[in-house]
Design a protein around this motif. Structure first.
Motif, PDB file in Angstrom:
ATOM      1  N   SER A 189       0.832  -1.200   0.000  1.00 43.98           N
ATOM      2  CA  SER A 189       0.000   0.000   0.000  1.00 43.98           C
ATOM      3  C   SER A 189       0.868   1.252   0.000  1.00 43.98           C
ATOM      4  N   HIS A 190       2.108   1.104   0.391  1.00 43.17           N
ATOM      5  CA  HIS A 190       2.941   2.286   0.565  1.00 43.17           C
ATOM      6  C   HIS A 190       3.871   2.524  -0.589  1.00 43.17           C
ATOM      7  N   GLY A 191       3.994   1.553  -1.437  1.00 46.42           N
ATOM      8  CA  GLY A 191       5.029   1.589  -2.465  1.00 46.42           C
ATOM      9  C   GLY A 191       5.008   2.853  -3.300  1.00 46.42           C
ATOM     10  N   ASP A 192       3.823   3.327  -3.628  1.00 47.56           N
ATOM     11  CA  ASP A 192       3.743   4.467  -4.539  1.00 47.56           C
ATOM     12  C   ASP A 192       4.217   5.757  -3.895  1.00 47.56           C
ATOM     13  N   GLY A 193       4.271   5.772  -2.559  1.00 48.34           N
ATOM     14  CA  GLY A 193       4.666   6.995  -1.863  1.00 48.34           C
ATOM     15  C   GLY A 193       6.145   7.291  -2.003  1.00 48.34           C
ATOM     16  N   HIS A 194       6.863   6.415  -2.659  1.00 45.83           N
ATOM     17  CA  HIS A 194       8.309   6.594  -2.661  1.00 45.83           C
ATOM     18  C   HIS A 194       8.854   6.907  -4.030  1.00 45.83           C
ATOM     19  N   GLY A 195       7.996   7.451  -4.843  1.00 45.02           N
ATOM     20  CA  GLY A 195       8.442   7.781  -6.182  1.00 45.02           C
ATOM     21  C   GLY A 195       9.377   8.985  -6.206  1.00 45.02           C
ATOM     22  N   HIS A 196       9.337   9.808  -5.175  1.00 41.20           N
ATOM     23  CA  HIS A 196      10.162  11.006  -5.213  1.00 41.20           C
ATOM     24  C   HIS A 196      11.604  10.668  -4.829  1.00 41.20           C
ATOM     25  N   GLU A 197      12.462  11.681  -5.007  1.00 38.03           N
ATOM     26  CA  GLU A 197      13.876  11.482  -4.701  1.00 38.03           C
ATOM     27  C   GLU A 197      14.058  11.028  -3.253  1.00 38.03           C
ATOM     28  N   GLY A 198      15.042  10.172  -3.030  1.00 34.53           N
ATOM     29  CA  GLY A 198      15.326   9.781  -1.659  1.00 34.53           C
ATOM     30  C   GLY A 198      14.443   8.650  -1.210  1.00 34.53           C
ATOM     31  N   HIS A 199      14.970   7.475  -1.151  1.00 32.89           N
ATOM     32  CA  HIS A 199      14.184   6.344  -0.676  1.00 32.89           C
ATOM     33  C   HIS A 199      14.369   6.205   0.811  1.00 32.89           C
ATOM     34  N   HIS A 200      13.285   6.060   1.500  1.00 35.44           N
ATOM     35  CA  HIS A 200      13.368   6.015   2.950  1.00 35.44           C
ATOM     36  C   HIS A 200      13.752   4.634   3.408  1.00 35.44           C
ATOM     37  N   ASP A 201      14.969   4.284   3.149  1.00 31.79           N
ATOM     38  CA  ASP A 201      15.374   2.953   3.554  1.00 31.79           C
ATOM     39  C   ASP A 201      16.391   3.063   4.665  1.00 31.79           C
ATOM     40  N   ALA A 213       8.660  14.457   8.769  1.00 31.42           N
ATOM     41  CA  ALA A 213       9.308  13.203   9.163  1.00 31.42           C
ATOM     42  C   ALA A 213       8.927  12.864  10.598  1.00 31.42           C
ATOM     43  N   ARG A 214       9.158  11.606  10.994  1.00 33.58           N
ATOM     44  CA  ARG A 214       8.764  11.216  12.346  1.00 33.58           C
ATOM     45  C   ARG A 214       9.921  11.300  13.321  1.00 33.58           C
ATOM     46  N   ASP A 215      11.105  11.392  12.831  1.00 31.65           N
ATOM     47  CA  ASP A 215      12.256  11.629  13.700  1.00 31.65           C
ATOM     48  C   ASP A 215      13.413  12.004  12.792  1.00 31.65           C
ATOM     49  N   VAL A 216      14.600  12.170  13.380  1.00 35.10           N
ATOM     50  CA  VAL A 216      15.772  12.421  12.555  1.00 35.10           C
ATOM     51  C   VAL A 216      16.264  11.085  12.001  1.00 35.10           C
ATOM     52  N   THR A 244      18.946  13.452   7.301  1.00 28.91           N
ATOM     53  CA  THR A 244      17.514  13.631   7.567  1.00 28.91           C
ATOM     54  C   THR A 244      16.865  14.446   6.457  1.00 28.91           C
ATOM     55  N   ILE A 245      17.506  15.554   6.105  1.00 31.40           N
ATOM     56  CA  ILE A 245      16.885  16.442   5.115  1.00 31.40           C
ATOM     57  C   ILE A 245      16.917  15.815   3.728  1.00 31.40           C
ATOM     58  N   LEU A 246      18.018  15.155   3.393  1.00 33.23           N
ATOM     59  CA  LEU A 246      18.090  14.605   2.035  1.00 33.23           C
ATOM     60  C   LEU A 246      17.233  13.359   1.879  1.00 33.23           C
ATOM     61  N   LYS A 247      17.040  12.600   2.950  1.00 31.71           N
ATOM     62  CA  LYS A 247      16.433  11.282   2.783  1.00 31.71           C
ATOM     63  C   LYS A 247      15.061  11.115   3.425  1.00 31.71           C
ATOM     64  N   MET A 248      14.642  11.997   4.286  1.00 28.83           N
ATOM     65  CA  MET A 248      13.425  11.701   5.054  1.00 28.83           C
ATOM     66  C   MET A 248      12.283  12.671   4.805  1.00 28.83           C
ATOM     67  N   ARG A 249      12.339  13.415   3.719  1.00 30.30           N
ATOM     68  CA  ARG A 249      11.240  14.330   3.437  1.00 30.30           C
ATOM     69  C   ARG A 249       9.992  13.552   3.077  1.00 30.30           C
ATOM     70  N   THR A 250       8.858  14.136   3.404  1.00 34.93           N
ATOM     71  CA  THR A 250       7.591  13.466   3.158  1.00 34.93           C
ATOM     72  C   THR A 250       7.339  13.394   1.648  1.00 34.93           C
ATOM     73  N   PRO A 251       6.527  12.420   1.202  1.00 34.79           N
ATOM     74  CA  PRO A 251       6.310  12.271  -0.230  1.00 34.79           C
ATOM     75  C   PRO A 251       5.890  13.585  -0.880  1.00 34.79           C
ATOM     76  N   GLY A 252       6.493  13.907  -1.996  1.00 38.19           N
ATOM     77  CA  GLY A 252       6.104  15.091  -2.763  1.00 38.19           C
ATOM     78  C   GLY A 252       6.939  16.318  -2.458  1.00 38.19           C
ATOM     79  N   MET A 253       7.663  16.302  -1.320  1.00 39.46           N
ATOM     80  CA  MET A 253       8.452  17.496  -1.006  1.00 39.46           C
ATOM     81  C   MET A 253       9.779  17.423  -1.745  1.00 39.46           C
ATOM     82  N   LYS A 254       9.792  17.979  -2.940  1.00 39.32           N
ATOM     83  CA  LYS A 254      11.033  18.019  -3.721  1.00 39.32           C
ATOM     84  C   LYS A 254      11.978  19.001  -3.037  1.00 39.32           C
ATOM     85  N   LEU A 255      13.258  18.908  -3.403  1.00 35.01           N
ATOM     86  CA  LEU A 255      14.237  19.804  -2.767  1.00 35.01           C
ATOM     87  C   LEU A 255      13.810  21.263  -2.899  1.00 35.01           C
TER      88      LEU A 255
END
Lengths: 112, 209, 656
Positions: free
Chosen positions: B13-25, C133-136, C211-222
């Motif tokens: 369900s979450h997969g599509d949320g990661h299309g933007h730069e930076g993968h939250h891995d 984000a939910r944390d750093v 945190t800033i480069l990798k944990m932005r919420t979906p859609g928040m481009k740089l």
């Protein structure tokens, strides 16, 4: 390293990364051996002297640095955006500034 | 932090949320942090190199590097560390194949090579001190011992760390966490080899030239 | 036996000064009061579980801010002591040695233990909320950074009562700071205090970049990030590039002192100039590190209270990022008089002038943001308005100083003192105050009293000019810095007295701020909206104080200032954007390792300071043991179930 950032999701599911073949490590190792041997031969046998020798020495060191970055650290395989590459370049610029700047400024302040 | 694991729990369900730069891995993010740490370490060594280059001529009438360096030992150290960088890479290859035993064996070989490097370096330091070149002899030797010693300290820390990872591999096997740790330590090890290339070139080769 | 103890104690503790005895008594009484209060109210477990071991960025941020305000108090007292000593010629309030110690600790504390932690506190309080984000990126490391800073700061402050304070200036130039000229332990306190907290700063830098480069919420481009986030990124970039240089420089000084090396000594081929060269390679970027986030804060504040988008977003981003790199190419302007030759001086004079350009660009961006805006002037905006003229003057005198030939006149005079206080108080302190007032309701759920806040603002602002404008003239009249007293015949009497009055006005301003905080806690009006300023960025979309997981579901961003745009859409009858289904949230577990490990660092540092290896080695072993213990711990996280999220959101009045 780099590529994990984009492929890490697969890690969690136990699949393998697509980087780093035996071939690339062997190539890197052989190139590094050659690039270490060149300065040794030049300096210990007095083939070159002065500036020429310095240039060859530093040149081989820098080449070996690049070889290790490419073949051992797989920097080229980083996915986009290439943050790791950017930070590396920025860091190297600063290192160069520190070394060259210090030499330049301190030439005028030499003590024995 | 949280994102990555959301994905672990409810990936579809979450997969599509990661299309933007930076993968939250999570593990990938840790690798990136370590990479940045290595860059800071680069700058640390850069500052030490700058100090060495500026002060290396200041021998205050004491012995110079050219007089005292034993190149045979240094050449041996160089090739040992280079080989260990290669073997740590082979360890990663084994890990990618899922071969835990091979991984631990190659790490063990890397540790042995690293330990012999350190042994050679300590021997070199002891000999230098016996020949009258200690850290307090002159600015030149202060800079030498600090630069080379800092590298040696990094290698020693790496040895302890690698042994700790080997134990963890024995306990937990290859999973995403240990995979990241092996990736990090091998990156660290390649980095130390790179630093040594410059120590070898700038301190020793250009010193005896 | 008793004589031995007495001998030891008279060396170990600082003795002989009534001011310090008074401080001793105050410290002991405060400690006793804290310990007995915690014991009486049975709060030890609470303290340990909720605060000391927390990895929650919001709590760590609060601890940073509290520590920074305490340090501001101490640094401020130092400043007032100095101003008192200088109020009248030939005063014997402080003797020269004591005066040396005070200007040293004032500088170190204000920059490294006040500005830095206040900045880190704001990063922690705001950045994760602002980027959704939910944390750093590394919560454990974040906690470790805080405790390293805290232990480093405590170690440094300890020198005040134990062993003696450092007294060689805030950057401790050799050869004065070498063993031959400063044989006491004060200098070692300086080295270890800064070194330990410096490691923490470096880790915070890495943490927030990732945190800033990798944990932005979906859609928040740089290019859709809020400006404070950009400024944090640029500041952290500068931190990771600059702090390793400081680590090396201080380590070399310590090796000189401890192992008898000859890096910066006058004999043995050492070169003190190399220290000055190295320390400013860190020191110059350092001032940009602290001022860049202030620029970010002003950008947020000015947009919110003008109800307009920030003017020139792209040029602002470019200005911030270019400053963070360009700041590495100007360091030699701190030692034009060192004699590095005309080429060096010319080069660094030009780079210094160039770096003023992006700074000037920003001033215009803020002014154009206000132009034709719907302006309102609550306290955060007042600090913003106070900042602009102050920073413009400070910047202009900086350009005057950058002219190398002229600098031979200004160098180490009160002109310089006035310049850097103008950019550091007018820029950094005003900026962080604006930030504190602006985000206070987000952090604590209530606004600070506006009336007292205005008193504080005007006292600070007027006090500032009264204090520092005379100092420009004193500098031009030949008064040099670090002067513990001066004669009646100098003609500096009136201006110094005025300056002292200004200093005390700022001190009263600080008291008003303390009163304001206490008053607001007592008579607080709870803010139930979570958005008291009608804000623009994501942190205002959640309840105040934020729940421990920050966002129940991650917001999906499509524009700059997305929260503001969303509010506009709803006001025009649009439907709020749909929220995804709740899922269990993954959170990091608290850990006691950071505080224990930092305490071990403290012990090791203390051991090295007094050259007690029996203490230093166990300290280092403890550090290593903590690292290994952390490495072997695989049980570091847990999940918050959906039910608990629902309960928390309902309690904050949010329908899910």
């Amino acid at each position: 390293m780099a590529q994990h950032t984009n492929q890490g999701a697969h890690d969690a599911h136990g699949s393998h990364e697509a980087h780093g073949s035996l071939k690339s490590y062997v190539i890197g190792f052989v190139l590094s051996l050659v690039l270490t041997a060149i300065p040794l031969i030049i300096v210990l046998n007095d083939v070159l002297k002065g500036t020429a020798a310095t240039v060859v020495l530093l040149g081989s060191a820098v080449l070996q640095f690049i070889v290790q970055l490419v073949y051992f650290m797989h920097l080229k395989e980083e996915g986009k955006p290439r943050y790791n590459m950017m930070v590396l370049i920025l860091g190297l610029i600063i290192v160069l500034t520190i070394v060259a700047g210090s030499i330049w400024i301190m030439t005028y302040n030499k003590v024995a | 932090m949280a994102h990555s694991s959301n994905r672990a729990v409810a990936a579809p369900s979450h997969g599509d949320g990661h299309g933007h730069e930076g993968h939250h891995d999570l593990e990938g993010m840790r690798m990136m942090g370590f990479w940045i740490f290595l860059i800071t370490d680069c700058i640390l060594f850069g500052s030490l190199f700058a100090t060495y280059v500026v002060l290396s001529g200041n021998t205050a009438g004491g012995p110079t590097g050219a007089e005292l360096f034993e190149m045979l030992g240094v050449i041996a150290e160089t090739f040992i560390l280079l080989t260990s960088s290669f073997t740590s890479g082979l360890a990663v290859l084994c890990m990618n194949k899922g071969d835990r035993k091979g991984l631990i064996v190659w790490l063990a070989i890397t540790v042995l090579l690293g330990a012999s490097f350190i042994t050679l370096e300590i021997t070199e330091f002891v000999n230098l001190v016996h020949e009258g070149a200690a850290i307090s002899t002159s600015a030149s030797w202060s800079a030498f011992f600090t630069l080379v010693g800092t590298h040696g300290l990094h290698v020693s820390v790496g040895l302890v760390w690698m042994i700790a990872i080997m134990i963890q591999l024995g306990r937990h096997g290859i999973n995403s966490v240990t995979r990241r740790k092996v990736g990090i330590i091998s990156l660290y090890w390649h980095f130390l080899d790179v630093v040594w290339i410059f120590v070898f070139t700038i301190v020793y080769m250009m010193g005896v030239m | 036996m008793w004589d031995n103890v007495k001998d030891f104690a008279s060396d170990f503790f600082v003795t002989g000064d009534p001011l310090i005895y008074g401080a001793d008594v105050a410290i002991v009484l405060t400690m006793v009061a804290i310990v007995s209060a915690l014991t009486y109210f049975k709060k030890w477990t609470w303290l340990w579980k909720e605060w000391l071991t927390t990895v929650d960025h919001k709590k760590i941020g609060i601890m940073y801010v509290i520590a920074a305000l305490l340090m501001l108090f101490r640094g401020g007292i130092d400043a007032l002591l100095m101003r008192t000593q200088l109020a009248v010629p030939e005063l014997e309030f402080l003797n020269p040695e004591h005066y040396n110690a005070i200007f040293t600790t004032h500088g170190v504390i204000m920059i490294l233990f006040m500005a830095m932690p206040l900045m880190f506190g704001l990063f922690n309080l705001v950045i994760p909320l602002q980027i959704g984000a939910r944390d750093v990126a590394y919560p454990f490391l974040n906690s470790l950074s805080f405790w390293l800073f805290f232990m480093g700061a405590m170690l440094f402050n300890l020198s005040f009562v134990i062993g003696g304070s450092p007294d060689t200036g805030w950057l401790a130039y050799p050869p004065l700071s070498e063993k031959a000229f400063s044989p006491g332990v004060g200098q070692d306190f300086y080295i270890w205090g800064i070194q330990i907290s410096g490691i923490g700063s470096l880790m915070t830098g890495i943490n927030f970049i990732v945190t800033i480069l990798k944990m932005r919420t979906p859609g928040m481009k740089l290019m859709k990030m809020p400006m404070f986030t950009w400024s944090t990124l640029s500041s952290c970039l500068t931190i990771i590039l600059a702090f390793p240089i400081l680590t090396v420089t201080l380590a070399l000084l310590f090796i000189d002192r401890y192992l008898g090396a000859h890096f910066f000594t006058l004999d043995g081929g050492g070169n003190p100039m190399m220290y000055i060269n190295l320390i400013w390679m860190w020191g110059h970027p350092e001032v940009y590190i602290v001022v860049l986030p202030a620029f970010g804060i002003f950008s947020e504040v000015v947009a919110t209270f003008s109800k307009k988008r920030l003017f020139g977003y792209k040029s602002m981003v470019f200005a911030l990022m270019s400053i963070s790199v360009a700041s590495f190419f100007t360091w030699a302007h701190h030692f034009f008089t060192m004699g590095s030759g005309a080429n060096v001086n010319a080069f660094f004079a030009v780079t210094t002038m160039i770096i003023a350009i992006p700074t000037g660009v920003k001033i215009f961006n803020w002014l154009f943001t206000m132009y034709r805006g719907r302006l309102s002037f609550p306290t955060p905006m007042l600090w913003m308005l106070g900042f602009i003229p102050c920073f413009v003057v400070g910047g202009m005198t900086g350009v005057l100083l950058s002219v190398a030939p002229a600098d031979f006149q200004f160098h180490n005079s009160y002109f310089l003192i006035a310049h850097f206080h103008q950019v550091l108080i007018g820029g950094v302190a005003f900026g962080y105050f604006a930030g504190l007032y602006y985000w206070w309701p987000k952090v604590f759920g209530f606004k600070l009293n506006e009336k007292l806040g205005k008193w504080a603002f005007w006292l600070w602002n007027i006090g500032f000019y009264v204090c520092f404008m005379p100092q420009y003239f004193l500098g031009l009249m030949g008064m040099t810095r670090r002067l513990s007293t001066y004669g009646w015949d100098k003609g500096w009497y009136e201006l110094n007295l005025i300056s002292t009055i200004g200093g005390f006005l700022m001190g009263i301003g600080f008291l008003f701020q303390v009163w304001q905080i206490l008053h607001s806690i007592k008579f607080m009006e709870r803010d139930t909206t979570g958005d008291p300023w009608d804000g623009r960025t994501l942190e205002w979309s959640i309840p105040s104080p934020a729940p421990m997981y920050n966002f129940a579901t991650l917001p999906r961003v499509s524009e700059k200032d997305d929260w503001w745009e969303e509010k506009q859409r709803i006001a025009q009858g649009g439907a709020p954007s749909p929220r995804p289904k709740l899922e269990p949230i993954h959170m990091p577990k608290n850990s006691g390792i950071p505080i224990i490990m930092s305490a071990c660092f403290f012990v090791a540092g203390f051991g090295f300071i007094f050259d007690w290896l029996w203490m230093a080695i166990p300290g280092l072993v403890g550090v290593a043991a903590c690292m290994l213990a952390h490495s072997f711990n695989y049980n570091t996280d847990y999940y918050i179930p959906v039910e608990e999220i629902k309960r928390t959101e309902a309690a904050a009045g949010r329908a899910i």
